[in-house]
Structure formats: C-alpha cells, structure tokens
Design a protein around this motif. Structure first.
Motif, PDB file in Angstrom:
ATOM      1  N   THR A 168       0.840  -1.200   0.000  1.00  0.00           N
ATOM      2  CA  THR A 168       0.000   0.000   0.000  1.00  0.00           C
ATOM      3  C   THR A 168       0.872   1.245   0.000  1.00  0.00           C
ATOM      4  N   VAL A 169       0.477   2.217  -0.808  1.00  0.00           N
ATOM      5  CA  VAL A 169       1.125   3.527  -0.790  1.00  0.00           C
ATOM      6  C   VAL A 169       0.094   4.553  -0.345  1.00  0.00           C
ATOM      7  N   VAL A 170       0.520   5.471   0.522  1.00  0.00           N
ATOM      8  CA  VAL A 170      -0.366   6.501   1.076  1.00  0.00           C
ATOM      9  C   VAL A 170       0.108   7.849   0.567  1.00  0.00           C
ATOM     10  N   VAL A 171      -0.801   8.603  -0.060  1.00  0.00           N
ATOM     11  CA  VAL A 171      -0.404   9.843  -0.721  1.00  0.00           C
ATOM     12  C   VAL A 171      -1.431  10.936  -0.469  1.00  0.00           C
ATOM     13  N   ALA A 172      -0.949  12.138  -0.176  1.00  0.00           N
ATOM     14  CA  ALA A 172      -1.827  13.296  -0.025  1.00  0.00           C
ATOM     15  C   ALA A 172      -2.284  13.765  -1.400  1.00  0.00           C
ATOM     16  N   VAL A 173      -3.506  14.312  -1.444  1.00  0.00           N
ATOM     17  CA  VAL A 173      -4.097  14.725  -2.719  1.00  0.00           C
ATOM     18  C   VAL A 173      -4.530  16.180  -2.650  1.00  0.00           C
ATOM     19  N   GLY A 174      -4.114  16.952  -3.660  1.00  0.00           N
ATOM     20  CA  GLY A 174      -4.614  18.306  -3.840  1.00  0.00           C
ATOM     21  C   GLY A 174      -5.474  18.319  -5.086  1.00  0.00           C
TER      22      GLY A 174
END
Length: 325
Positions: A168-174
């Motif tokens: 799993t990769v966790v990424v912030a989203v704009g």
C-alpha cells in the motif's frame, strides 16, 4: 489530452533519469515506511513533472522563445522555474498573493518572473492563461496535464524498486497530479493506493462521489499545497482503474502528524506531507484507534507493508514549534 497510462510513466522515468534525485525510503512511525520525497530538488515531488514536461517539449521542438508560464500555489512554480533555469528557458509564475513568503523568495532565487494575483489558485490560473495567450509562452499546469502526472508517477516506480513487496502507498491529494501518477503506476504493480485529503479540502473525494470533477470549498492548514477547488479528470480516471481508498483527515490530525515527524524523526515537512501520515493515526503517538468511536483513517493489516509519501518540505520552520499550526 489523452488518458494517463503506465507507458507514459515509463517514458517519463527514462526522460528524467539523472535530472532528479532518486527517492530515499526510511523506516517511520508505527512500522510504516516513509518515502523522503521532500528531499527532492526544489523541496517537492513537483520537480519530476516539471522536468518531464519541459524535456518532452524540448524533444518535440515546441518550447517557444517566450518561455514557460505556470500558475501555482508554490511548489509547482518552484519546480517549473528550477527546470526552466536548468534548460535556459524563461519562466513566468503566477500564484495567489497569500502564498507562503518562503516559496515566493525561492521562486525569485530561481530567476522566475513572479506575479502575485488574487487569493485563490483559480484566480492565479486565470491570469496565467491570459498571459500565455498574449505572450505565446508555453502554459504548464500545477497538476492537470499527462506529462506532469506521469513525471510524478515515476516516484512510485522508484519506491517499488526499494520496497519490492510493497502492499500500500499513502499519498496526499490536492488537485490530483501526484495521485494520478502514483495510482496509475501502483495499479500496474498491484499496489493499493490510499488517497488522503483534509476534511475541508476534499476535491478528489467529492469527485469520486459525484463521478466527475466538482468544485469544493478550500479551508485547511494544508491548503497552500492541497488547496485545489477541483480534482483533475486524470485523478478521477485513476481512482476508477485501480484499488483506491479515499480517506479524509481532520485538521488537528494533520498538525499532530507534522509535529510528530519533527519531534520524533527531525523531518521538517509541509502540512501537505503530514496529511498523508495523518491517515494512519495508529502510527502516531497518543492517537486513538482509527476505527474506534469517532476514529477516522486507514488501519493496515498486521503484515501489510505500507509506504507514506512525504511529498514536500517548503514550509516556514518557525511553525514547527508553534501551537496549533
């Protein structure tokens, strides 16, 4: 504008090889891995997309004498100006007048023509579009372009090389450029993507619910980097194709995650980068069970290998020890 594909990301990786810093990964809190992309040139992942965009246009012979122009909350402008200076191209950068001073100063250090317009990204974008039409400058975008998103997706390629059994990769989203690239590459590798947004800055989550990009309000401590009013169509398409989980996090969780990264690991990151870690409250000291009463977030399985992307470091260091912010 064509859909983003894994082939686009592979082409971008070949194009920018040797021009960006390869990402380092390190053990983080709660047994998760941290992708230290805040150490990238210009202090964020945006350097990848900017390099890919300008080099692709140079290869195609479509870089005009008027140079390149972009509207940006800061990080994309920094990356565009940096890549343009490297290639001897003029850069004119539009950003909201309330952009962090540290970002404005760094833009000018890259010899960019900085123009401050309005109080939101949308206003800066309108001014940028007018300038491009009048001057003939090549218009780049902070996130909504396949070349930009493909460049960002090269980050996931490097992470899987360092953590080959990643789950799993966790990424912030704009606006969704990083998410679109990362999720597209992650889908190819069979990796789950957790897309994280502030509760009051939720362009992708709203778009997923509506089935299309929609306008949202922007009100978050992380809005200087995550403050897009709507997600790109590329991000919505990527969310449909792969295994994606959308997670919203509260403001106090973002602040606490950023403080923990500094206090416990001496990692100075933007609130946007801390937003990704805030999706894993069980990994933070003193946080509640994320699925308990009133809990939010993502709880990995006991044997799940998770990597959190720390996407940027362009922040006012004084706020690392200020209460509340």
């Amino acid at each position: 504008m064509h859909d983003l594909s894994y082939d686009d990301i592979k082409s971008a990786a070949d194009r920018i090889a040797g021009h960006v810093r390869p990402v380092a990964v390190a053990p983080g809190p709660g047994g998760v891995w941290l992708a230290l992309e805040h150490l990238q040139h210009t202090g964020s992942f945006k350097a990848r997309g900017a390099q890919n965009f300008l080099q692709a246009h140079r290869e195609a012979g479509t870089l005009p004498e008027a140079g390149v122009t972009i509207a940006s909350g800061g990080n994309a402008g920094l990356a565009c100006a940096w890549a343009a200076r490297q290639q001897g191209v003029r850069a004119t950068v539009f950003l909201p007048a309330n952009a962090p001073r540290v970002k404005v100063a760094r833009l000018r250090s890259y010899e960019a023509d900085v123009r401050l317009v309005g109080s939101e990204y949308a206003e800066a974008l309108a001014a940028c579009e007018e300038f491009a039409a009048a001057s003939g400058a090549l218009a780049s975008h902070a996130y909504d372009h396949p070349l930009i998103a493909a460049g960002a997706g090269t980050l996931l390629e490097e992470i899987t090389q360092r953590i080959p059994d990643l789950d799993t990769v966790v990424v912030a989203v704009g606006g969704g450029g990083l998410f679109a690239g990362v999720a597209t590459a992650a889908g190819h590798h069979g990796v789950r993507t957790v897309a994280v947004e502030p509760e009051n800055c939720r362009a992708l989550d709203a778009a997923i619910a509506a089935g299309r990009p929609v306008d949202v309000t922007v009100d978050s401590v992380a809005s200087d980097s995550l403050g897009a009013r709507r997600a790109t169509a590329l991000a919505v398409q990527a969310a449909r194709r792969g295994e994606v989980r959308s997670v919203l996090v509260p403001e106090d969780g973002i602040v606490r995650a950023r403080r923990a990264l500094w206090d416990d690991h001496r990692l100075a990151v933007e609130h946007a980068a801390a937003t990704a870690l805030a999706a894993l409250p069980a990994a933070l000291p003193g946080d509640p069970d994320p699925e308990g009463p009133g809990g939010t977030g993502y709880r990995p399985e006991a044997d799940e290998k998770v990597c959190v992307i720390l996407c940027g470091a362009n922040t006012d260091l004084r706020t690392l020890t200020d209460d509340g912010q």
